[in-house]
Scaffold this motif. Structure first.
Motif, PDB file in Angstrom:
ATOM      1  N   PRO A   1      -3.519  15.798  -8.734  1.00 57.34           N
ATOM      2  CA  PRO A   1      -2.985  16.111  -7.402  1.00 57.34           C
ATOM      3  C   PRO A   1      -4.009  17.023  -6.651  1.00 57.34           C
ATOM      4  O   PRO A   1      -4.864  17.525  -7.218  1.00 57.34           O
TER       5      PRO A   1
ATOM      6  N   VAL B   1       8.950  -2.064  -6.897  1.00 58.82           N
ATOM      7  CA  VAL B   1       7.655  -2.436  -6.186  1.00 58.82           C
ATOM      8  C   VAL B   1       7.722  -3.580  -5.277  1.00 58.82           C
ATOM      9  O   VAL B   1       8.466  -4.979  -5.855  1.00 58.82           O
TER      10      VAL B   1
ATOM     11  N   THR C   1       0.802  -1.311   0.219  1.00 57.86           N
ATOM     12  CA  THR C   1       0.200   0.116  -0.052  1.00 57.86           C
ATOM     13  C   THR C   1       1.025   1.317  -0.070  1.00 57.86           C
ATOM     14  O   THR C   1       0.508   2.259  -0.420  1.00 57.86           O
ATOM     15  N   THR C   2       2.183   1.093   0.301  1.00 59.69           N
ATOM     16  CA  THR C   2       2.892   2.533   0.526  1.00 59.69           C
ATOM     17  C   THR C   2       3.632   2.481  -0.922  1.00 59.69           C
ATOM     18  O   THR C   2       4.667   3.482  -1.425  1.00 59.69           O
ATOM     19  N   THR C   3       3.467   1.586  -1.939  1.00 58.98           N
ATOM     20  CA  THR C   3       3.999   1.741  -3.318  1.00 58.98           C
ATOM     21  C   THR C   3       3.681   3.150  -3.980  1.00 58.98           C
ATOM     22  O   THR C   3       2.458   3.734  -3.920  1.00 58.98           O
ATOM     23  N   LYS C   4       4.863   3.591  -4.571  1.00 59.25           N
ATOM     24  CA  LYS C   4       4.477   4.687  -5.316  1.00 59.25           C
ATOM     25  C   LYS C   4       4.296   4.369  -6.861  1.00 59.25           C
ATOM     26  O   LYS C   4       5.112   3.483  -7.465  1.00 59.25           O
ATOM     27  N   ILE C   5       3.080   4.570  -7.369  1.00 59.02           N
ATOM     28  CA  ILE C   5       2.571   3.974  -8.606  1.00 59.02           C
ATOM     29  C   ILE C   5       3.082   4.644  -9.816  1.00 59.02           C
ATOM     30  O   ILE C   5       2.797   5.917  -9.760  1.00 59.02           O
ATOM     31  N   THR C   6       3.746   3.885 -10.932  1.00 60.06           N
ATOM     32  CA  THR C   6       4.234   4.619 -11.865  1.00 60.06           C
ATOM     33  C   THR C   6       3.610   3.617 -13.238  1.00 60.06           C
ATOM     34  O   THR C   6       3.442   2.402 -12.929  1.00 60.06           O
TER      35      THR C   6
ATOM     36  N   ASP D   1      -5.348  -3.632  -5.129  1.00 56.35           N
ATOM     37  CA  ASP D   1      -5.000  -3.006  -6.327  1.00 56.35           C
ATOM     38  C   ASP D   1      -6.208  -2.607  -7.383  1.00 56.35           C
ATOM     39  O   ASP D   1      -6.180  -1.484  -7.810  1.00 56.35           O
TER      40      ASP D   1
ATOM     41  N   THR E   1      -2.952   8.407 -13.220  1.00 51.67           N
ATOM     42  CA  THR E   1      -2.992   8.686 -11.571  1.00 51.67           C
ATOM     43  C   THR E   1      -3.806   9.633 -11.172  1.00 51.67           C
ATOM     44  O   THR E   1      -4.288  10.373 -12.080  1.00 51.67           O
TER      45      THR E   1
END
Length: 245
Positions: free
Chosen positions: A219, A31, A13-18, A119, A216
């Motif tokens: 912001p 990841v 859950t702390t993953t920065k998604i790209t 996810d 994503t």
């Protein structure tokens, strides 16, 4: 009692998604993948139901070889054995069909899933499995007990709770409250290395969906702090700036 627990390999859950390839592919570089938390709840309840030699718990995952560390964690937590269907999980329909094909050849008394994977949050697999196997399914359950050849499940509905008694076999999608996730101990970690992990090839499934692109969330906008004792300023901002009143 034979219980099958369907598990997913999901990003932490702390993953920065790209994304890569013009936002059409999830970027897995760097990841950390984990056992889906809702599936951990299902696994914990399955282990409780079979505690003391009352049955076996098999975990099943649709995934490529990279998912095996997650499967081994499930074995360390207490699953008896594991099955990996050697395919990339294209979507919920594909996953449900792969698991259903395996179950048709290897029947189980109870099939558990998490309420959803963290996810995609689709909550589809349990219902699809029930339909493909022609057995009852119930999702987002908060409590599960088994007595003889019947399961009693409880879930929340608007204004109260719903309690159902259903003859086995069934498919159930578990949510918070069914059980507390278990932490593998050293003995479990050591024994997981030698527990059976069977790899089977996928069946052919018609692909019904295609990912066009990912994006994503936008912001977050700016935040204006208003003193608690200045209701007039809050009303002015809502009226003139946010234009919601």
């Amino acid at each position: 009692m034979k219980i099958l627990v369907c598990i997913s390999n999901v990003p932490d859950t702390t993953t920065k998604i790209t994304f890569t390839d013009n936002n059409t592919q999830f970027n897995t570089n760097g990841v950390q993948f984990i056992l889906n938390p809702y599936d951990e709840i299902a696994l914990a309840r399955a282990i409780e139901l079979t505690d003391g030699g009352n049955g076996s718990v098999t975990v099943i995952n649709v995934g490529e070889a990279a998912t095996e560390p997650t499967i081994r964690k499930a074995l360390a937590i207490g699953a008896t054995d594991a099955v990996r269907i050697n395919a990339k999980p294209h979507d919920a329909w594909f996953v449900a069909n792969q698991i259903a094909a395996y179950v048709k050849q290897n029947p189980f008394d109870l099939i558990l899933t998490g309420r959803e994977s963290i996810d995609y949050n689709g909550s589809k697999v349990a219902a699809m499995l029930g339909e493909l196997l022609d057995i009852p399914s119930v999702s987002i359950i908060k409590k599960l007990d088994v007595t003889g050849s019947e399961a009693t499940v409880e879930r929340e509905i608007e204004g109260g709770k719903e309690v159902l008694t259903i003859p086995l076999p069934i498919v159930a999608g578990t949510a918070e409250g069914v059980a507390e996730p278990k932490i593998p101990n050293m003995r479990g970690i050591m024994s997981a290395r030698t527990k059976p992990l069977t790899v089977v090839e996928p069946v052919e499934v018609k692909i019904n969906s295609e990912v066009i692109s990912y994006e994503t969330p936008a912001p977050r906008g700016k935040v204006t702090l208003v003193p608690a004792d200045d209701a007039g300023k809050l009303v002015d901002l809502l009226h003139n700036e946010a234009r919601v009143i």
